[in-house]
Enzyme design. Structure first.
Site, mmCIF file in Angstrom:
data_model
loop_
_atom_site.group_PDB
_atom_site.id
_atom_site.type_symbol
_atom_site.label_atom_id
_atom_site.label_comp_id
_atom_site.label_asym_id
_atom_site.label_seq_id
_atom_site.Cartn_x
_atom_site.Cartn_y
_atom_site.Cartn_z
ATOM 1 C CE LYS A 107 -39.317 -2.173 -64.831
ATOM 2 N NZ LYS A 107 -38.479 -2.328 -63.636
HETATM 3 N N1 GLU Z 1 -37.430 0.711 -62.022
HETATM 4 C C1 GLU Z 1 -36.876 0.392 -60.754
HETATM 5 C C2 GLU Z 1 -36.801 -1.119 -60.561
HETATM 6 O O1 GLU Z 1 -36.709 -1.861 -61.508
HETATM 7 C C3 GLU Z 1 -37.580 1.118 -59.624
HETATM 8 C C4 GLU Z 1 -39.006 0.751 -59.421
HETATM 9 C C5 GLU Z 1 -39.723 1.633 -58.406
HETATM 10 O O2 GLU Z 1 -39.101 2.448 -57.761
HETATM 11 O O3 GLU Z 1 -40.951 1.464 -58.295
HETATM 12 O O4 GLU Z 1 -36.741 -1.608 -59.478
#
Ligand code: GLU
Length: 476
Positions: A107
């Site tokens: 993240k």
């Molecule tokens: N930000 C989104 C999540 O928390 C999508 C992550 C992604 O598609 O890699 O799942």
């Protein structure tokens, strides 16, 4: 969130993890290896804006590399900090394992209020952040693939993709370095709606299991269920819209930054969404009661509560007063570990974040595969499928003529049957299948094990088992 001595977000995720591993038989070393975040990179960079240099702080955290690339969004928000990105990266690991997208968890975040900058400034800032991450392989099609999250969307992903491509001019897979891109920059149909669509599919699957529905004290189908949504951003908007338009749910409450709207007869989601777009908030929206104290609406009577905004919104301060018998976590971490204990003890059924909001990463996976295969889904099969269907329709038409008034095709059948699946249909089908399969794996654990009395613990058990199996198979 930290009132009443609540643990931090990362500690909260760890507590939930610990509750699950206590029921497992993992060697302690492996348990610790899975729990900890492998690395968090902090970068401070300057961008010359409005005649002076402004310094920004950003993070990219990698929780687990049992599979690579690692995957997870990049968030633009003032609340971004190391603890938060690490918690979110851990959730990505478990989420990806649960829905079987072949990624580790990561993240990123940039501490910024995007509303304070114009588009050109945001592009400069985003490109610079992307440059800092890409040069350390923290953006890379085979190592680390970001995506949108709070405060970012298609536009930012297109800048990131372009920045990576400029730095890696001979990488034929450059487009796969980030997902959530616009269609014309290598994106995939259905990615924007994906997380909200996933919430809808998750609820549909839940309601296909009457014994699970009964545990929440509800009965019947989604039709007529009263729903309160917190946050009408991309996820909350799509979830509320689809549930109202396609499943007959009644959206009685919408909570936003500047208060909440409430209407027991149902709110028009599209109208509220357009109102927010035009005026920056819900205040003044006709056809609903407005409360300035938005969080109080979380505590209103309803059948289903959908927190789709920030983490920690249901915490030790309000958990006792939450009346919804069913909560689906469209956001990441909206319920703290302490609140989770309280709600569980009261019999509230919680459909956990790592499952409920996995629609985004699932369709990101499809986009990544599309980018690596360099072809749109359905391009090869669609017309061939239509030609085969035409054969059946021709035969049915012959039968229709032969039988005269005794029989005829249903009015819409021909049109619907003849249409071969395009990319959007295929993406939705893949997402639906993913959400059903993952639910069933949690459901099995929930029902088969006497020591598991909630879906979150079941979800952790399923996903930790998969991560552990992967470490066992390949070594550390
Ligand atoms: N930000 C989104 C999540 O928390 C999508 C992550 C992604 O598609 O890699 O799942």
């Amino acid at each position: 969130m930290n009132q009443r001595n609540e643990p931090t977000f990362r500690e909260s995720v760890d507590l939930m993890f610990n509750r699950a591993v206590a029921l497992m038989d993992l060697p302690p070393g492996l348990e610790e290896k899975i729990r900890v975040c492998n690395a968090t990179y902090t970068v401070r960079f300057g961008v010359r804006l409005r005649g002076q240099i402004q310094t920004f702080t950003g993070y990219r955290s990698v929780h687990s590399e049992h599979m690579e690339p690692v995957k997870g969004g990049i968030r633009f928000a003032m609340g971004v900090n190391q603890d938060e990105v690490e918690a979110l990266a851990a959730l990505m690991t478990y989420k990806c394992a649960l829905v079987e997208t072949p990624f580790g968890g990561s993240k990123g975040g940039l501490r910024i209020d995007p509303r304070q900058y114009d588009e050109h400034e945001l592009e400069q800032i985003t490109r610079r952040f992307a440059y800092e991450l890409a040069k350390r392989d923290l953006i890379n099609p085979s190592q680390n693939v970001p995506a949108p999250d709070m405060g970012t969307g298609e536009r930012e992903m297109a800048w990131i993709a372009d920045q990576y491509a400029r730095m890696n001019t001979t990488d034929i897979n450059a487009r796969a370095c980030v997902t959530g891109k616009p269609l014309n920059a290598g994106g995939i149909a259905g990615r924007v709606e994906a997380t909200g669509r996933g919430v809808q599919y998750a609820l549909r699957e839940f309601f296909r299991h009457p014994e699970d529905v009964a545990r929440s004290g509800l009965s019947g189908s989604l039709d007529g269920k009263r729903v309160i949504v917190q946050g009408l951003g991309n996820v909350g908007y799509h979830a509320a819209k689809f549930l109202a338009e396609e499943d007959g749910a009644i959206i009685t409450g919408i909570i936003e930054r500047d208060g909440a709207l409430f209407n027991p007869n149902g709110l028009d989601v599209e109208a509220v969404f357009n109102w927010i777009r035009g005026r920056g908030g819900v205040t003044g929206f006709p056809d609903a009661a407005h409360t300035a104290e938005g969080a109080a609406v979380l505590e209103e009577e309803c059948d289903i509560l959908i927190p789709a905004a920030l983490e920690g919104v249901i915490n030790l301060n309000n958990a006792e007063r939450i009346k919804a018998p069913l909560i689906i976590e469209a956001a990441n971490g909206p319920i703290t570990a302490g609140a989770d204990d309280i709600l569980r003890a009261r019999g509230t059924v919680i459909i956990p974040d790592m499952y409920a909001n996995a629609g985004g990463v699932t369709v990101s996976y499809f986009e990544w595969v599309k980018n690596l295969s360099h072809i749109r889904f359905g391009r090869m099969q669609r017309r061939q499928e239509e030609a085969r269907h035409q054969l059946v329709v021709d035969e049915l038409e012959r039968l229709d003529r032969y039988l005269g008034d005794a029989w005829s095709m249903s009015p819409d059948f021909k049109k619907k049957y003849l249409r071969g699946a395009g990319e959007l249909e295929l993406v939705r089908s893949g997402l639906d299948d993913t959400m059903r399969t993952a639910y069933q794996s949690m459901h099995e654990v929930w029902h088969e094990r006497d020591d598991v009395d909630d879906l979150r613990t079941a979800a952790y058990l399923v996903s930790i088992n998969k991560v552990a199996a992967s470490y066992r198979a390949k070594g550390l």
